[in-house]
Design a protein around this motif. Structure first.
Motif, PDB file in Angstrom:
ATOM      1  N   ASN A 294       0.839  -1.191   0.000  1.00 21.07           N
ATOM      2  CA  ASN A 294       0.000   0.000   0.000  1.00 21.07           C
ATOM      3  C   ASN A 294       0.872   1.237   0.000  1.00 21.07           C
ATOM      4  N   ILE A 295       0.772   2.013  -1.046  1.00 20.86           N
ATOM      5  CA  ILE A 295       1.587   3.215  -1.148  1.00 20.86           C
ATOM      6  C   ILE A 295       0.644   4.376  -1.359  1.00 20.86           C
ATOM      7  N   ASP A 296       0.916   5.452  -0.644  1.00 24.48           N
ATOM      8  CA  ASP A 296       0.011   6.582  -0.666  1.00 24.48           C
ATOM      9  C   ASP A 296       0.264   7.470  -1.881  1.00 24.48           C
ATOM     10  N   ILE A 297      -0.230   7.046  -3.034  1.00 20.27           N
ATOM     11  CA  ILE A 297      -0.110   7.854  -4.254  1.00 20.27           C
ATOM     12  C   ILE A 297      -1.463   7.864  -4.976  1.00 20.27           C
ATOM     13  N   PRO A 298      -1.687   8.897  -5.815  1.00 18.80           N
ATOM     14  CA  PRO A 298      -3.028   9.036  -6.428  1.00 18.80           C
ATOM     15  C   PRO A 298      -3.288   8.152  -7.644  1.00 18.80           C
ATOM     16  N   VAL A 299      -2.337   7.301  -8.036  1.00 21.60           N
ATOM     17  CA  VAL A 299      -2.576   6.377  -9.156  1.00 21.60           C
ATOM     18  C   VAL A 299      -2.279   4.964  -8.677  1.00 21.60           C
ATOM     19  N   ALA A 300      -2.599   3.971  -9.507  1.00 23.52           N
ATOM     20  CA  ALA A 300      -2.394   2.579  -9.100  1.00 23.52           C
ATOM     21  C   ALA A 300      -0.909   2.233  -9.109  1.00 23.52           C
ATOM     22  N   PHE A 301      -0.553   1.249  -8.301  1.00 30.06           N
ATOM     23  CA  PHE A 301       0.814   0.746  -8.259  1.00 30.06           C
ATOM     24  C   PHE A 301       0.715  -0.773  -8.305  1.00 30.06           C
ATOM     25  N   ALA A 302       1.101  -1.382  -9.441  1.00 28.78           N
ATOM     26  CA  ALA A 302       0.997  -2.841  -9.574  1.00 28.78           C
ATOM     27  C   ALA A 302       1.965  -3.312 -10.640  1.00 28.78           C
ATOM     28  N   SER A 303       2.431  -4.537 -10.473  1.00 28.84           N
ATOM     29  CA  SER A 303       3.409  -5.059 -11.421  1.00 28.84           C
ATOM     30  C   SER A 303       2.815  -5.162 -12.828  1.00 28.84           C
ATOM     31  N   ALA A 304       1.490  -5.192 -12.909  1.00 30.33           N
ATOM     32  CA  ALA A 304       0.857  -5.261 -14.232  1.00 30.33           C
ATOM     33  C   ALA A 304       1.196  -4.039 -15.090  1.00 30.33           C
ATOM     34  N   PHE A 305       1.574  -2.927 -14.441  1.00 30.34           N
ATOM     35  CA  PHE A 305       1.856  -1.702 -15.217  1.00 30.34           C
ATOM     36  C   PHE A 305       3.320  -1.593 -15.620  1.00 30.34           C
ATOM     37  N   GLU A 306       4.090  -2.595 -15.239  1.00 30.16           N
ATOM     38  CA  GLU A 306       5.527  -2.552 -15.503  1.00 30.16           C
ATOM     39  C   GLU A 306       5.859  -2.368 -16.975  1.00 30.16           C
ATOM     40  N   GLY A 307       5.074  -2.996 -17.847  1.00 29.04           N
ATOM     41  CA  GLY A 307       5.408  -2.935 -19.277  1.00 29.04           C
ATOM     42  C   GLY A 307       4.702  -1.815 -20.022  1.00 29.04           C
ATOM     43  N   GLU A 308       3.969  -0.996 -19.282  1.00 25.54           N
ATOM     44  CA  GLU A 308       3.191   0.081 -19.903  1.00 25.54           C
ATOM     45  C   GLU A 308       4.116   1.103 -20.571  1.00 25.54           C
ATOM     46  N   ILE A 309       3.722   1.545 -21.744  1.00 22.08           N
ATOM     47  CA  ILE A 309       4.548   2.498 -22.490  1.00 22.08           C
ATOM     48  C   ILE A 309       3.809   3.827 -22.585  1.00 22.08           C
ATOM     49  N   ILE A 310       4.527   4.931 -22.413  1.00 22.60           N
ATOM     50  CA  ILE A 310       3.885   6.247 -22.521  1.00 22.60           C
ATOM     51  C   ILE A 310       4.416   6.924 -23.773  1.00 22.60           C
ATOM     52  N   ARG A 311       3.539   7.154 -24.713  1.00 21.81           N
ATOM     53  CA  ARG A 311       3.972   7.792 -25.950  1.00 21.81           C
ATOM     54  C   ARG A 311       4.154   9.293 -25.751  1.00 21.81           C
ATOM     55  N   ARG A 312       4.951   9.850 -26.655  1.00 24.55           N
ATOM     56  CA  ARG A 312       5.267  11.275 -26.564  1.00 24.55           C
ATOM     57  C   ARG A 312       4.008  12.138 -26.403  1.00 24.55           C
ATOM     58  N   GLY A 313       3.005  11.840 -27.217  1.00 24.61           N
ATOM     59  CA  GLY A 313       1.799  12.648 -27.181  1.00 24.61           C
ATOM     60  C   GLY A 313       1.012  12.527 -25.879  1.00 24.61           C
ATOM     61  N   ASP A 314       1.252  11.447 -25.145  1.00 18.92           N
ATOM     62  CA  ASP A 314       0.498  11.225 -23.897  1.00 18.92           C
ATOM     63  C   ASP A 314       1.260  11.707 -22.673  1.00 18.92           C
ATOM     64  N   MET A 315       2.455  12.254 -22.892  1.00 16.09           N
ATOM     65  CA  MET A 315       3.251  12.556 -21.700  1.00 16.09           C
ATOM     66  C   MET A 315       3.121  14.006 -21.270  1.00 16.09           C
ATOM     67  N   GLN A 316       3.155  14.186 -19.959  1.00  9.34           N
ATOM     68  CA  GLN A 316       3.132  15.536 -19.395  1.00  9.34           C
ATOM     69  C   GLN A 316       4.551  16.100 -19.419  1.00  9.34           C
ATOM     70  N   VAL A 317       5.496  15.369 -18.809  1.00 12.45           N
ATOM     71  CA  VAL A 317       6.899  15.785 -18.834  1.00 12.45           C
ATOM     72  C   VAL A 317       7.780  14.549 -18.912  1.00 12.45           C
ATOM     73  N   GLU A 318       9.049  14.810 -19.220  1.00 15.11           N
ATOM     74  CA  GLU A 318       9.982  13.699 -19.307  1.00 15.11           C
ATOM     75  C   GLU A 318      11.313  14.111 -18.697  1.00 15.11           C
ATOM     76  N   PHE A 319      12.033  13.121 -18.170  1.00 11.71           N
ATOM     77  CA  PHE A 319      13.376  13.329 -17.635  1.00 11.71           C
ATOM     78  C   PHE A 319      14.280  12.395 -18.424  1.00 11.71           C
ATOM     79  N   ASP A 320      15.392  12.930 -18.937  1.00  7.78           N
ATOM     80  CA  ASP A 320      16.143  12.135 -19.902  1.00  7.78           C
ATOM     81  C   ASP A 320      17.650  12.281 -19.664  1.00  7.78           C
ATOM     82  N   GLY A 321      18.227  11.235 -19.062  1.00  2.91           N
ATOM     83  CA  GLY A 321      19.647  11.248 -18.714  1.00  2.91           C
ATOM     84  C   GLY A 321      20.575  11.297 -19.903  1.00  2.91           C
ATOM     85  N   SER A 322      20.060  11.005 -21.103  1.00  2.00           N
ATOM     86  CA  SER A 322      20.949  11.042 -22.266  1.00  2.00           C
ATOM     87  C   SER A 322      21.089  12.471 -22.791  1.00  2.00           C
ATOM     88  N   ARG A 323      20.228  13.375 -22.326  1.00  2.00           N
ATOM     89  CA  ARG A 323      20.250  14.760 -22.814  1.00  2.00           C
ATOM     90  C   ARG A 323      20.657  15.761 -21.734  1.00  2.00           C
TER      91      ARG A 323
END
Ligand code: SF4
Ligand code: NI
Ligand code: NI
Length: 707
Positions: A294-323
């Motif tokens: 049980n983690i106090d966050i406003p979205v779900a936390f489950a291993s089922a979401f591990e493979g979920e991909i967020i496309r550029r158009g769906d993202m709010q912000v990004e953090f990118d160590g290569s840049r």
């Protein structure tokens, strides 16, 4: 009508349909027409598992119908009902196989139909670790879209792998729910016969991991009953065909839960009128326990979401160590220096970042504990990838100072902020590493100057120090190795011996990981193995290792070498990243990996090669192993080492090139060794490969034959 009569009549219906379908197919294509499912070495898997016979063409299938018929006895007895269930399943497999004639692709998005062997092998580790605690098969249409979606989501939130058959597929699509193997919700197909594609997974698990002999139906059913935690949820109305399929599921040990007022059989056919209670009833019937975080966050936390991909158009912000400057780091501190559960964000929150922008992030998790050792820092750190990925709407790749994190618009709109990453890291580390972490504090920097400082002045020097330590960590420099028997849940006699220079074949367990696992749970899957009594240094055989392996395999394995593929090789379970097999024309070996779908010069694809070994038995000439092992100085050392590698898929070769070339330079003085190794763009057959190797002067050509 009795329940038996319903099953028999459903079975008869399906059988008649199958006979007609096979006859029609023969009339159209001839009896010699090939028939198989794609990307499997076990075609047709269910029939092969139950009878030991492979069906390769329509004529075989026609003959097989007589075998199926012989299962369809009609006494009012439990065994007759079960066997009719099995017969129904086999008919369903035939009907589905016919859809694939001529390489057809009968299923289109979102449906999957047949699942490849590689998918099953990938499921191996998460199933044994309990990361996927069960497999749900949902069949039919829920009473309402809302109830259907709620049921699917309830399993998904528990990490359970959900497969869908029939009307429920349209229901979840109507609700706009994302499906796919990467979020562990797999629509199989809309016909009831497509349920066979999940049965096929269970049957192949027994063949791949369990070393069950094809044709030993009793052993097969015992395996699926004991080791495949699947169950069925069938929505009303049930017709006789569904009931007959259900009998097949029950024969494999999978309970069926339904909301139809029908006969009930304790622990097997369970009536639960309230669909909202399907989840609880199913878990109880199959005895599945869910790890709760049980983690106090406003979205779900489950291993089922591990493979979920967020496309550029769906993202709010990004953090990118290569840049920009980013890093993730675990630091061991003194207990007096940190405050448990203190989470600090230094710099702007997501609200102050521009939509779609690239930003810096550095999260530092400081831990303290009596049993904490700096060697565990990278072990904990590597788990950040899983933890952050399990957040619904957050995506993570990479590690160290090259990670990339995306937060979706949906997650942001639900209230997810940077500080919640801290909550997730805190809770997960405390949960998983409670034996070594007493206190944990998380600081997240988003201020660009602070990120630059953290990366260059703190993180990189730490990584450099660790790498130097790892480079010095050799099989000779340590006093003990570790066993891993996690995979025994599926491969009852398999044991990995994990050494500094040979990680577990799944690629997920290094010597440091095994050491940490042992420390965290001394009676757990990783045990200390001493190495004080060498028998043969050349192949890496030790009396103490043999004793440990014999004990841990319950006597199935007598002796094992660490460095040979020919003499007493280590066993494989089924979840190996790569498989290596000898290539007789060049005296070398070819390696292929799970991701590569094409042909190898051995005339076999990954699933075919993979089927040559597994189930915890020794198979000289074939070896399952992790990707990282390819550049090890101990890779097939007894047979001459990495110089034997003559072929690898291009992508794999590129992945391991830096390390492999460095090893070749050090051991043999060869520059750019990977230029001498073939790949699919050069050769997919032994003759062309040999020409290429000759032209390059590959060292394997001058070595002794291995056989
Ligand atoms: Fe399975 Fe071996 Fe990996 Fe352990 S190290 S999880 S036994 S493959
Ligand atoms: Ni995610
Ligand atoms: Ni395994």
């Amino acid at each position: 009508m009795t329940l038996f009569d319903v099953i028999f009549s459903g079975n008869d219906t399906v059988y008649d349909l199958t006979v007609k379908a096979v006859d029609d197919a023969i009339a159209a294509n001839g009896a010699d027409k090939a028939v198989s499912f794609p990307h499997t070495a076990y075609s047709l898997p269910c029939y092969y598992g139950v009878t030991g016979t492979k069906i390769t063409n329509l004529g075989d299938m026609k003959n097989a119908l007589d075998v199926v018929k012989s299962l369809m006895t009609r006494e009012q007895k439990l065994n007759d009902a079960f066997m009719s269930g099995v017969a129904t399943a086999l008919c369903a497999e035939f009907i589905e196989a016919l859809k694939y004639i001529d390489g057809a692709a009968p299923y289109e998005e979102p449906c999957y139909g047949h699942l490849a062997d590689a998918v099953i092998r990938e499921l191996g580790v998460p199933l044994v670790t309990g990361d996927i605690p069960g497999v749900a098969v949902i069949l039919g249409s829920a009473p309402s879209v809302e109830e259907g979606v709620a049921l699917v989501k309830s399993y998904q939130a528990q990490g359970i792998l959900v497969t869908l058959v029939g009307g429920i597929i349209d229901q979840v699509a109507e609700a706009g729910m994302k499906t796919g193997a990467n979020v562990r919700v797999i629509p199989l197909g809309k016909d009831v016969t497509s349920v066979i594609h999940v049965v096929s997974v269970a049957v192949r698990a027994a063949l791949i991991f369990g070393n069950v002999t094809p044709g030993d139906a009793a052993a097969l059913m015992e395996y699926t009953m004991k080791r495949v935690p699947a169950f069925v949820n069938a929505f009303a109305p049930l017709d006789p065909v569904i009931v007959a399929c259900g009998a097949g599921a029950i024969a494999l040990g999978f309970p069926v839960i339904t909301n139809e007022e029908t006969f009930s059989v304790p622990k097997s056919l369970i009536v639960q009128k309230d669909v909202s209670k399907f989840n609880a009833t199913s878990l109880e019937a199959r005895d599945i326990k869910i790890k709760i975080t049980n983690i106090d966050i406003p979205v779900a936390f489950a291993s089922a979401f591990e493979g979920e991909i967020i496309r550029r158009g769906d993202m709010q912000v990004e953090f990118d160590g290569s840049r920009v400057d980013c890093c993730e780091l675990v630091q061991t501190m003194d207990a007096s220096e940190i405050e448990d559960h203190k989470i600090t964000v230094v710099g702007p929150e997501v609200d102050e970042m521009e939509l779609g922008s690239k930003n810096s992030i550095a999260y530092v998790v400081q831990v303290a504990g009596k049993n904490m050792q700096p060697d565990f820092e990278p072990v904990i750190e590597r788990k950040f990838h899983n933890y952050i990925n399990c957040i619904e709407g957050v995506y993570h790749t990479g590690q160290r100072d090259m990670q990339r994190v995306r937060i979706s618009k949906d997650a942001f709109n639900a209230g997810f902020r940077i500080k919640h990453i801290g909550e997730v890291l805190y809770a997960s580390v405390k949960n998983e590493f409670d034996a070594v972490v007493d206190k944990c504090q998380v600081t997240i920097y988003t201020d660009p100057a602070e990120c630059t400082r953290m990366r260059h002045e703190v993180a990189i020097p730490t990584f450099d120090k660790r790498d130097a330590r790892l480079a010095n960590l050799t099989d000779e420099s340590v006093d003990v190795y570790y066993s891993c028997i996690l995979c025994q849940a599926f491969s009852p006699s398999h044991v990995c011996v994990v050494t500094p220079e040979r990680l577990g074949l799944c690629g997920a367990v290094s010597w440091l990981d095994a050491k940490a696992t042992n420390q965290l749970d001394p009676n757990g899957p990783c045990q200390v193995i001493t190495k004080e009594r060498p028998i043969d240094e050349r192949i890496g055989e030790y009396e103490d290792v043999n004793e440990a392996v014999k004990k841990l395999s319950q006597g199935a394995l007598e002796d094992v070498s660490l460095y040979s593929i020919m003499e007493k090789p280590m066993t494989s379970c089924g979840c190996f990243e790569c498989i290596c097999g000898i290539e007789p024309f060049s005296n070398g070996v070819c390696i292929t990996n799970r991701e590569y779908a094409g042909m190898t010069p051995l005339g076999m694809t990954f699933p075919e090669l993979a089927s040559m070994t597994g189930g915890g038995v020794q198979t000289p000439g074939f070896m399952g192993h992790g990707k990282h092992f390819i550049a090890s100085k101990k890779f097939m050392k007894a047979e001459g080492g990495i110089e034997r590698i003559v072929w690898m898929p291009k992508a794999l070769k590129e992945q391991v090139a830096d390390r492999l070339n460095a090893t070749a330079k050090e051991l043999y003085g060869i520059d750019n060794f990977t230029d001498m190794i073939g790949d699919e763009t050069i050769a997919e057959d032994p003759e062309t490969l040999l020409e290429f190797l000759t032209e390059k002067g590959h060292p394997a050509l001058g070595m002794d034959p291995m056989m």
